[in-house]
Design a protein around this motif. Structure first.
Motif, PDB file in Angstrom:
ATOM      1  N   ASP A 128     -43.371  32.232   4.235  1.00  0.00           N
ATOM      2  CA  ASP A 128     -44.620  31.506   4.029  1.00  0.00           C
ATOM      3  C   ASP A 128     -44.443  30.011   4.255  1.00  0.00           C
ATOM      4  OD1 ASP A 128     -43.002  31.325   1.756  1.00  0.00           O
ATOM      5  OD2 ASP A 128     -44.696  31.153   0.375  1.00  0.00           O
ATOM      6  N   LYS A 129     -43.310  29.475   3.829  1.00  0.00           N
ATOM      7  CA  LYS A 129     -43.053  28.050   4.037  1.00  0.00           C
ATOM      8  C   LYS A 129     -42.816  27.743   5.509  1.00  0.00           C
ATOM      9  CE  LYS A 129     -41.327  26.662  -0.506  1.00  0.00           C
ATOM     10  NZ  LYS A 129     -40.258  25.928  -1.215  1.00  0.00           N
ATOM     11  N   GLU A 130     -42.132  28.653   6.202  1.00  0.00           N
ATOM     12  CA  GLU A 130     -41.938  28.477   7.639  1.00  0.00           C
ATOM     13  C   GLU A 130     -43.274  28.444   8.362  1.00  0.00           C
ATOM     14  OE1 GLU A 130     -39.280  30.805   9.931  1.00  0.00           O
ATOM     15  OE2 GLU A 130     -37.697  30.802   8.419  1.00  0.00           O
ATOM     16  N   GLN A 131     -44.137  29.402   8.047  1.00  0.00           N
ATOM     17  CA  GLN A 131     -45.417  29.486   8.740  1.00  0.00           C
ATOM     18  C   GLN A 131     -46.250  28.227   8.519  1.00  0.00           C
ATOM     19  OE1 GLN A 131     -46.534  31.693  10.973  1.00  0.00           O
ATOM     20  NE2 GLN A 131     -44.502  32.626  10.844  1.00  0.00           N
ATOM     21  N   ASP A 132     -46.193  27.666   7.322  1.00  0.00           N
ATOM     22  CA  ASP A 132     -46.919  26.433   7.044  1.00  0.00           C
ATOM     23  C   ASP A 132     -46.479  25.328   7.992  1.00  0.00           C
ATOM     24  OD1 ASP A 132     -48.343  24.334   5.662  1.00  0.00           O
ATOM     25  OD2 ASP A 132     -46.433  23.809   4.744  1.00  0.00           O
ATOM     26  N   ARG A 133     -45.169  25.109   8.102  1.00  0.00           N
ATOM     27  CA  ARG A 133     -44.695  24.026   8.961  1.00  0.00           C
ATOM     28  C   ARG A 133     -44.860  24.352  10.440  1.00  0.00           C
ATOM     29  NH1 ARG A 133     -45.558  19.446   6.847  1.00  0.00           N
ATOM     30  NH2 ARG A 133     -46.921  20.759   5.618  1.00  0.00           N
ATOM     31  N   ILE A 134     -44.776  25.624  10.811  1.00  0.00           N
ATOM     32  CA  ILE A 134     -45.026  26.007  12.205  1.00  0.00           C
ATOM     33  C   ILE A 134     -46.438  25.588  12.603  1.00  0.00           C
ATOM     34  CG2 ILE A 134     -45.423  27.986  13.738  1.00  0.00           C
ATOM     35  CD1 ILE A 134     -43.040  29.352  12.329  1.00  0.00           C
ATOM     36  N   HIS A 135     -47.409  25.914  11.756  1.00  0.00           N
ATOM     37  CA  HIS A 135     -48.788  25.549  12.043  1.00  0.00           C
ATOM     38  C   HIS A 135     -48.959  24.031  12.076  1.00  0.00           C
ATOM     39  CE1 HIS A 135     -50.139  29.704  10.371  1.00  0.00           C
ATOM     40  NE2 HIS A 135     -49.862  29.764  11.648  1.00  0.00           N
ATOM     41  N   HIS A 136     -48.244  23.346  11.196  1.00  0.00           N
ATOM     42  CA  HIS A 136     -48.355  21.889  11.135  1.00  0.00           C
ATOM     43  C   HIS A 136     -47.795  21.248  12.402  1.00  0.00           C
ATOM     44  CE1 HIS A 136     -47.639  17.750   9.714  1.00  0.00           C
ATOM     45  NE2 HIS A 136     -48.611  17.984   8.849  1.00  0.00           N
ATOM     46  N   VAL A 137     -46.592  21.650  12.802  1.00  0.00           N
ATOM     47  CA  VAL A 137     -45.970  21.095  14.013  1.00  0.00           C
ATOM     48  C   VAL A 137     -46.808  21.425  15.240  1.00  0.00           C
ATOM     49  CG1 VAL A 137     -43.935  21.202  15.519  1.00  0.00           C
ATOM     50  CG2 VAL A 137     -43.642  21.130  13.036  1.00  0.00           C
ATOM     51  N   ASP A 138     -47.256  22.682  15.312  1.00  0.00           N
ATOM     52  CA  ASP A 138     -48.040  23.131  16.462  1.00  0.00           C
ATOM     53  C   ASP A 138     -49.352  22.357  16.559  1.00  0.00           C
ATOM     54  OD1 ASP A 138     -47.770  24.714  18.653  1.00  0.00           O
ATOM     55  OD2 ASP A 138     -48.400  26.581  17.690  1.00  0.00           O
ATOM     56  N   SER A 139     -50.029  22.171  15.441  1.00  0.00           N
ATOM     57  CA  SER A 139     -51.313  21.466  15.446  1.00  0.00           C
ATOM     58  C   SER A 139     -51.149  19.985  15.785  1.00  0.00           C
ATOM     59  CB  SER A 139     -51.995  21.607  14.083  1.00  0.00           C
ATOM     60  OG  SER A 139     -52.285  22.956  13.791  1.00  0.00           O
ATOM     61  N   CYS A 140     -50.135  19.360  15.205  1.00  0.00           N
ATOM     62  CA  CYS A 140     -49.907  17.930  15.450  1.00  0.00           C
ATOM     63  C   CYS A 140     -49.233  17.677  16.789  1.00  0.00           C
ATOM     64  CB  CYS A 140     -49.052  17.332  14.336  1.00  0.00           C
ATOM     65  SG  CYS A 140     -49.858  17.242  12.730  1.00  0.00           S
TER      66      CYS A 140
END
Length: 413
Positions: A128-140
């Motif tokens: 769950d923590k990985e997915q959060d940062r994946i979405h953050h990096v991908d979006s930014c």
């Protein structure tokens, strides 16, 4: 051999650096982030914890959170608060805490080095923590927080870094409210950049000190981008992730202490009696007990402090993981006596890292009639040995201070 390359950082203008710089997203909770953000509109937490700018009931993993992160990042760049360097550079990042200095080089590590074990891990990550940062990096479309790495620095690299500091003005030099000083130098000369690149090519291993979830997420975004761009050359920025590499012997690991809310139904007398099978117990009347050597820990229960020293026969034949104090506590106290089977998920245990005073732990334990354990810090040598042997530390084994600030360097993909 390590691949570590220069990059064009998106970073604050010098007069804005102190306002932009923020603690890592994962060491402040939602309420703390909002409080900081409300007081400081330039805080990088508006990018790393953008839920502060949405309705309070917004789910942390809602798509709107990641959209807001990108919006806030783009806005800071459009306003000239963040400006991207015109050429690829390395950066020296120095932190000073309580008179102790650690100085490292900021650049980009290879996702291939992470996958092939040149960048070495010592912790598990949560999906769950990985997915959060994946979405953050991908979006930014950017790495917004540096991965904290360590290695055995060659003397020649230390000399190069110190010479640059001695002969150039710092781009940033400020002291935060926590009395930690942050200084940054920009290395923009081609000859020196080439020399640093060669120095890192001679380093066998880089160790993740802090930032396992950020590293894993950055790598997965890079792999996703490769799939989306089958003709990639390997030189694209998505093949790399933002890192700061420090000499391992300059780093300070503080203890990661434990508090259990209750005694698992035991009386204090029965609890103390159960400990005597594995520890020498010494009552420490009148003052908090802070351990001064490995295999010892302080303990607070029922208004009293005790010094616990593990009997040698419970750790002498163990491997490097089994000899860690956090492992001894888990295997000899938390699981068999207090019933904490999985410290990652059990709601009865909490972790207090960093420089919190022992008296603060005692106050927390008193509120519920529980017990607090003050640990001796894990060493960098143990961390690196565990990583070299492809083993894993128990959760919450290390707490690094000072914390790197986010927002001083952004790596655009």
């Amino acid at each position: 051999m390590a691949v570590f390359h220069a990059f064009r950082a998106l970073r604050p203008t010098p007069e804005k650096a102190a306002d932009v710089a923020a603690l890592p997203y994962d060491v402040v909770n939602r309420e703390e982030a909002k409080s900081i953000g409300d007081e400081n509109p330039l805080s990088f937490l508006h990018i790393d914890r953008p839920e502060m700018d949405l309705e309070p009931e917004t789910d942390l993993y809602d798509d709107r959170v990641y959209e807001k992160a990108k919006e806030n990042l783009d806005n800071m760049e459009e306003k000239g608060i963040l400006v991207q360097d015109q050429k690829a550079c390395y950066y020296i990042y120095e932190l000073v805490r309580k008179g102790k200095t650690q100085t490292g080089i900021v650049g980009c590590s290879s996702i291939d080095d992470y996958m092939n074990g040149v960048v070495k891990k010592h912790e598990l990550t949560r999906e769950d923590k990985e997915q959060d940062r994946i979405h953050h990096v991908d979006s930014c479309n950017a790495n917004t927080g540096p991965i904290f790495l360590a290695c055995r620095y060659p003397d020649s690299l230390l000399t190069l870094m110190n010479n640059w500091k001695d002969h150039h003005e710092a781009a940033y030099d400020f002291t935060e409210e926590d009395q930690i000083t942050h200084r940054v130098w920009v290395i923009d000369e081609d000859e020196v950049i080439s020399e640093i690149n060669k120095e890192f090519a001679g380093i066998d291993s880089l160790y993740i000190a802090d930032g396992h979830h950020r590293a894993a997420s950055a790598v997965k975004v890079g792999l996703k981008r490769r799939e989306q761009n089958p003709g990639y050359t390997g030189e694209e920025e998505f093949n790399y992730f933002l890192s700061v590499v420090f000499p391992y012997d300059q780093l300070c690991i503080l203890p990661y202490n434990r508090i259990v809310k209750d005694l698992n139904g035991l009386t204090v007398k029965a609890f103390l009696g159960a400990l005597k099978f594995n520890f020498e117990l010494m009552l420490m009347p009148g003052f908090p007990c802070k351990p001064v050597e490995k295999h010892c820990m302080g303990m607070y229960v029922d208004g009293q402090w005790y010094h616990l020293k593990a009997w040698p026969d419970i750790y002498e034949k163990k491997d490097v993981v089994g000899q860690l104090d956090v492992s001894i506590l888990q295997e000899k106290v938390l699981r068999p006596v207090l019933g904490i089977e999985d410290p990652r998920t059990d709601q009865r245990i909490s972790f207090v890292g960093g420089s919190h005073k022992a008296a603060e732990l005692a106050e927390i334990a008193d509120r519920t009639g529980g017990v607090a354990f003050v640990m001796y810090p894990t060493s960098m040598e143990d961390l690196m040995k565990i990583a070299d042997e492809n083993k894993l530390m128990p959760p919450k084994s290390t707490w690094f201070e000072p914390k790197l600030r986010s927002g001083l360097f952004i790596h655009k993909l």
